[in-house]
Motif scaffolding. Sequence first.
Motif, PDB file in Angstrom:
ATOM      1  N   PHE A   1      83.501  32.982  33.066  1.00  0.00           N
ATOM      2  CA  PHE A   1      83.620  33.097  34.794  1.00  0.00           C
ATOM      3  C   PHE A   1      82.837  34.057  35.234  1.00  0.00           C
ATOM      4  O   PHE A   1      82.129  33.833  36.335  1.00  0.00           O
ATOM      5  N   VAL A   2      82.580  35.149  34.816  1.00  0.00           N
ATOM      6  CA  VAL A   2      81.870  36.423  35.270  1.00  0.00           C
ATOM      7  C   VAL A   2      80.360  35.924  35.114  1.00  0.00           C
ATOM      8  O   VAL A   2      79.627  36.125  36.219  1.00  0.00           O
ATOM      9  N   ALA A   3      80.003  35.219  34.222  1.00  0.00           N
ATOM     10  CA  ALA A   3      78.549  35.019  34.138  1.00  0.00           C
ATOM     11  C   ALA A   3      78.306  33.902  35.222  1.00  0.00           C
ATOM     12  O   ALA A   3      77.051  33.885  35.645  1.00  0.00           O
ATOM     13  N   GLN A   4      79.005  33.089  35.580  1.00  0.00           N
ATOM     14  CA  GLN A   4      78.886  32.155  36.924  1.00  0.00           C
ATOM     15  C   GLN A   4      78.671  32.845  38.083  1.00  0.00           C
ATOM     16  O   GLN A   4      77.931  32.464  39.015  1.00  0.00           O
ATOM     17  N   LEU A   5      79.511  33.813  38.211  1.00  0.00           N
ATOM     18  CA  LEU A   5      79.494  34.865  39.456  1.00  0.00           C
ATOM     19  C   LEU A   5      78.203  35.570  39.402  1.00  0.00           C
ATOM     20  O   LEU A   5      77.608  35.589  40.636  1.00  0.00           O
ATOM     21  N   MET A   6      77.923  35.884  38.370  1.00  0.00           N
ATOM     22  CA  MET A   6      76.723  36.576  38.196  1.00  0.00           C
ATOM     23  C   MET A   6      75.431  35.949  38.897  1.00  0.00           C
ATOM     24  O   MET A   6      74.605  36.141  39.776  1.00  0.00           O
ATOM     25  N   HIS A   7      75.238  34.607  38.670  1.00  0.00           N
ATOM     26  CA  HIS A   7      74.500  33.815  38.970  1.00  0.00           C
ATOM     27  C   HIS A   7      74.591  33.332  40.598  1.00  0.00           C
ATOM     28  O   HIS A   7      73.704  33.273  41.259  1.00  0.00           O
ATOM     29  N   GLU A   8      75.766  33.043  40.902  1.00  0.00           N
ATOM     30  CA  GLU A   8      76.100  32.544  42.189  1.00  0.00           C
ATOM     31  C   GLU A   8      75.866  33.676  43.232  1.00  0.00           C
ATOM     32  O   GLU A   8      75.266  33.641  44.290  1.00  0.00           O
ATOM     33  N   SER A   9      75.820  34.808  42.914  1.00  0.00           N
ATOM     34  CA  SER A   9      75.829  36.066  43.728  1.00  0.00           C
ATOM     35  C   SER A   9      74.462  36.813  43.685  1.00  0.00           C
ATOM     36  O   SER A   9      74.405  37.940  44.015  1.00  0.00           O
ATOM     37  N   GLY A  10      73.467  36.290  42.927  1.00  0.00           N
ATOM     38  CA  GLY A  10      72.191  36.995  42.751  1.00  0.00           C
ATOM     39  C   GLY A  10      72.529  38.159  41.976  1.00  0.00           C
ATOM     40  O   GLY A  10      72.062  39.560  42.445  1.00  0.00           O
ATOM     41  N   GLU A  11      73.504  38.306  40.752  1.00  0.00           N
ATOM     42  CA  GLU A  11      73.908  39.678  40.155  1.00  0.00           C
ATOM     43  C   GLU A  11      74.496  40.335  41.064  1.00  0.00           C
ATOM     44  O   GLU A  11      74.548  41.812  41.048  1.00  0.00           O
ATOM     45  N   PHE A  12      75.683  39.962  41.822  1.00  0.00           N
ATOM     46  CA  PHE A  12      76.333  40.687  42.788  1.00  0.00           C
ATOM     47  C   PHE A  12      75.320  41.554  43.829  1.00  0.00           C
ATOM     48  O   PHE A  12      75.964  42.440  44.443  1.00  0.00           O
ATOM     49  N   ARG A  13      74.533  41.032  44.237  1.00  0.00           N
ATOM     50  CA  ARG A  13      73.640  41.486  45.233  1.00  0.00           C
ATOM     51  C   ARG A  13      74.231  40.755  46.489  1.00  0.00           C
ATOM     52  O   ARG A  13      74.015  41.554  47.834  1.00  0.00           O
ATOM     53  N   TYR A  14      74.626  39.884  46.636  1.00  0.00           N
ATOM     54  CA  TYR A  14      75.216  39.110  47.820  1.00  0.00           C
ATOM     55  C   TYR A  14      76.757  38.738  47.746  1.00  0.00           C
ATOM     56  O   TYR A  14      77.245  38.360  46.759  1.00  0.00           O
ATOM     57  N   ASP A  15      77.553  38.847  48.830  1.00  0.00           N
ATOM     58  CA  ASP A  15      78.814  38.517  48.963  1.00  0.00           C
ATOM     59  C   ASP A  15      78.975  37.676  50.234  1.00  0.00           C
ATOM     60  O   ASP A  15      80.172  37.631  50.493  1.00  0.00           O
TER      61      ASP A  15
END
Length: 331
Positions: A47-61
């Motif tokens: 789950f978190v690995a997909q979010l890392m990619h989708e959010s640019g490693e949590f740079r964008y929300d």
Amino acid sequence: MKAVTAAHVRAAAKTRVNESNLNSVMIALDRYAVEFGLHLPHRAIAFVAQLMHESGEFRYDREVWGPTPAQARYDTRTDLGNTPEADGDGYKNRGRGPIQVTGAYNIRAFYDWCKRKGLNPPDFGSNPDFINSDPWEGLSAIWYWDEGNPDRKSLNRYADRNDPEMITLRINGGLNGYAERLACYTRLGLVVLGFSPLDIRGFQGKAKTAGLYKGNLDGLDGPQTRAAIHLMLVGLSPKDPSAVVKAAPVTEETIVAVTPPSLDAPWWKSKEVIVPVVTGGGLSSGLAAVGSMPWQNLALVLLSFVGVVVFLLWRKSLDTKAVNEQIKVLA
């Protein structure tokens, strides 16, 4: 003990994370991971690995707005639940959260899901910016994982069988960034298992000793390495009947990710125009294949056929002329 912590993510990330965005996801996992089955390490890492990619490693929300040509069309995209009029709801309902909840339809679906879960959400429809407050920001990603995806079912079953390809297809709609998604999974999995995010060789050695890895100690991130990471993460799961993973892990095949053609690209630049090859089945299967061709492909086939016919007629005319010349000589 948490399956994934903020410290794990920081160590696995290749760039500096936005602490506020990361914290929003951690808040949601702290409160709701058990309810949605994300307390199990192998699911949480997927789950978190997909979010890392989708959010640019949590740079964008939230969605970075241009607007791009695609974003300009949001305003009248009724398939997203927006109105057919150019009234600004495309911008209003732009993507928010680590997995980009986009459009009036999805925003409403997230709200309804929260209500059914008894979570008392604010009115996201009137003010979608509420999605970027806690715990809703992290919950928006859990909603998509649990029900908001095209399957309308939890993606946990794909994590249980170690199927990152299907997870990516359900989140992305294609396989954009697939290699990086796999790399995020490997780095985060290694950190959670107590290794450096780059110590693939060290992990392979330990996994081989444990009988979980049969490949070479080459330090390469491949399907067998990820399968061993999955098995070792499963071994960290709580030992209770509700946490048993029944689906056997699989080693995914190596695939080539294809970026879908741009909506603005002319058909002749699309990589999707492919002439099928009929390998058997006789005339009926051949006709079926031709009938299913895109018109661009059929036109190419017909032009090729016409070209061959013209060439053969030309050759025949040359042969006929040569024979006539020979007759004249003999006469």
